[in-house]
Design a protein around this motif. Structure first.
Motif, short mmCIF file in Angstrom:
data_model
loop_
_atom_site.label_atom_id
_atom_site.label_comp_id
_atom_site.label_asym_id
_atom_site.label_seq_id
_atom_site.Cartn_x
_atom_site.Cartn_y
_atom_site.Cartn_z
N GLU A 13 2.21 -2.39 -3.83
CA GLU A 13 0.78 -2.24 -3.62
C GLU A 13 0.11 -3.55 -4.03
O GLU A 13 0.38 -4.11 -5.10
N LEU A 14 -0.76 -4.05 -3.15
CA LEU A 14 -1.45 -5.31 -3.42
C LEU A 14 -2.84 -5.04 -3.97
O LEU A 14 -3.48 -4.05 -3.61
N LYS A 15 -3.30 -5.91 -4.84
CA LYS A 15 -4.63 -5.78 -5.41
C LYS A 15 -5.63 -6.29 -4.38
O LYS A 15 -5.63 -7.47 -4.04
N TYR A 16 -6.46 -5.38 -3.88
CA TYR A 16 -7.46 -5.72 -2.86
C TYR A 16 -8.83 -5.73 -3.50
O TYR A 16 -9.35 -4.70 -3.92
N GLU A 17 -9.43 -6.92 -3.61
CA GLU A 17 -10.71 -7.10 -4.29
C GLU A 17 -11.89 -6.58 -3.47
O GLU A 17 -12.84 -6.06 -4.02
N GLY A 18 -11.88 -6.73 -2.16
CA GLY A 18 -13.01 -6.35 -1.32
C GLY A 18 -13.00 -4.89 -0.96
O GLY A 18 -13.14 -4.54 0.21
N ASN A 19 -12.84 -4.01 -1.93
CA ASN A 19 -12.63 -2.60 -1.65
C ASN A 19 -13.93 -1.81 -1.71
O ASN A 19 -14.10 -0.90 -2.50
N LEU A 66 -2.97 5.63 8.41
CA LEU A 66 -2.12 4.47 8.15
C LEU A 66 -2.31 3.45 9.25
O LEU A 66 -2.26 3.80 10.44
N TYR A 67 -2.51 2.20 8.86
CA TYR A 67 -2.76 1.11 9.80
C TYR A 67 -1.91 -0.08 9.42
O TYR A 67 -1.69 -0.35 8.23
N GLU A 68 -1.46 -0.82 10.43
CA GLU A 68 -0.79 -2.09 10.16
C GLU A 68 -1.87 -3.15 10.10
O GLU A 68 -2.76 -3.22 10.95
N LEU A 69 -1.80 -3.99 9.07
CA LEU A 69 -2.79 -5.03 8.84
C LEU A 69 -2.33 -6.34 9.45
O LEU A 69 -1.14 -6.66 9.44
N ASN A 70 -3.27 -7.10 9.97
CA ASN A 70 -3.00 -8.44 10.49
C ASN A 70 -2.27 -9.23 9.41
O ASN A 70 -2.69 -9.26 8.25
N SER A 71 -1.16 -9.86 9.77
CA SER A 71 -0.30 -10.53 8.77
C SER A 71 -1.01 -11.69 8.07
O SER A 71 -0.75 -11.95 6.90
N GLU A 72 -1.91 -12.38 8.76
CA GLU A 72 -2.63 -13.49 8.12
C GLU A 72 -3.54 -12.96 7.01
O GLU A 72 -3.59 -13.53 5.92
N LYS A 73 -4.25 -11.87 7.29
CA LYS A 73 -5.11 -11.27 6.26
C LYS A 73 -4.25 -10.72 5.12
O LYS A 73 -4.62 -10.82 3.96
N GLY A 74 -3.10 -10.15 5.45
CA GLY A 74 -2.20 -9.64 4.42
C GLY A 74 -1.71 -10.74 3.49
O GLY A 74 -1.66 -10.55 2.27
N LYS A 75 -1.36 -11.88 4.05
CA LYS A 75 -0.92 -13.01 3.23
C LYS A 75 -2.04 -13.51 2.32
O LYS A 75 -1.79 -13.89 1.17
N MET A 76 -3.26 -13.50 2.84
CA MET A 76 -4.40 -13.94 2.04
C MET A 76 -4.64 -12.97 0.88
O MET A 76 -4.92 -13.41 -0.25
N ILE A 77 -4.52 -11.68 1.12
CA ILE A 77 -4.69 -10.69 0.06
C ILE A 77 -3.57 -10.82 -0.96
O ILE A 77 -3.79 -10.73 -2.17
N GLU A 78 -2.34 -11.07 -0.49
CA GLU A 78 -1.20 -11.25 -1.40
C GLU A 78 -1.42 -12.44 -2.33
O GLU A 78 -1.02 -12.41 -3.50
N ARG A 79 -2.05 -13.50 -1.82
CA ARG A 79 -2.33 -14.69 -2.64
C ARG A 79 -3.50 -14.47 -3.60
O ARG A 79 -3.79 -15.31 -4.43
N GLY A 80 -4.21 -13.34 -3.46
CA GLY A 80 -5.32 -13.03 -4.35
C GLY A 80 -6.67 -13.50 -3.86
O GLY A 80 -7.64 -13.51 -4.62
N GLU A 81 -6.76 -13.90 -2.60
CA GLU A 81 -8.03 -14.36 -2.05
C GLU A 81 -8.94 -13.18 -1.76
O GLU A 81 -8.48 -12.07 -1.49
N ASN A 82 -10.25 -13.41 -1.80
CA ASN A 82 -11.22 -12.37 -1.50
C ASN A 82 -11.42 -12.31 0.01
O ASN A 82 -11.96 -13.23 0.61
N VAL A 83 -10.96 -11.22 0.63
CA VAL A 83 -10.95 -11.08 2.08
C VAL A 83 -11.62 -9.77 2.45
O VAL A 83 -11.46 -8.76 1.77
N LYS A 84 -12.37 -9.77 3.56
CA LYS A 84 -12.93 -8.52 4.09
C LYS A 84 -12.08 -8.08 5.27
O LYS A 84 -11.80 -8.85 6.17
#
Length: 123
Positions: A13-19, A66-84
């Motif tokens: 589970e990834l920490k998603y800041e823009g929740n 359940l949805y598959e997330l765009n891989s670019e946004k997923g990588k940004m969330i994994e790095r801890g970036e604030n993404v909507k």
């Protein structure tokens, strides 16, 4: 000399800041997103060394959509970036209880199995 190696499936589970509250595309209720990543991992002497095949998913808290997330946004969330996360970033995998997806390995099926036919995890 011998080596102990293994290949396993993993999820994290990834920490998603823009929740903030969103409206679910599946049921129309207010929901929050839970973002997680699945991957394959090569272990050497029980130590995870190489990860590959990363896929990112979003689960809704209201109806377990359940949805598959765009891989670019997923990588940004994994790095801890604030993404909507926008609706255009999500590809539906399960709608209204159809097309069940295994949380352990990501296997999709329309059948009414109690356990995943690929890994044996309970749906």
């Amino acid at each position: 000399m011998f080596f102990i190696i293994g290949v396993t499936n993993g999820n994290k589970e990834l920490k998603y800041e823009g929740n903030e509250l969103n409206i679910c595309k599946n049921c129309g209720a207010y929901t929050r997103y839970i973002v997680y990543m699945t991957y394959m991992c090569l272990s050497l002497f029980f130590i995870p060394t190489i990860k590959w095949g990363k896929k990112y998913y979003v689960k809704t808290t209201c109806c377990d959509g359940l949805y598959e997330l765009n891989s670019e946004k997923g990588k940004m969330i994994e790095r801890g970036e604030n993404v909507k996360i926008n609706d255009s970033d999500l590809v539906p995998l399960r709608e209204n209880g159809r097309n069940r997806i295994c949380r352990n390995c990501g296997y999709a099926t329309d059948e009414d199995f109690l356990y995943c036919p690929k890994c044996g995890e309970k749906f």
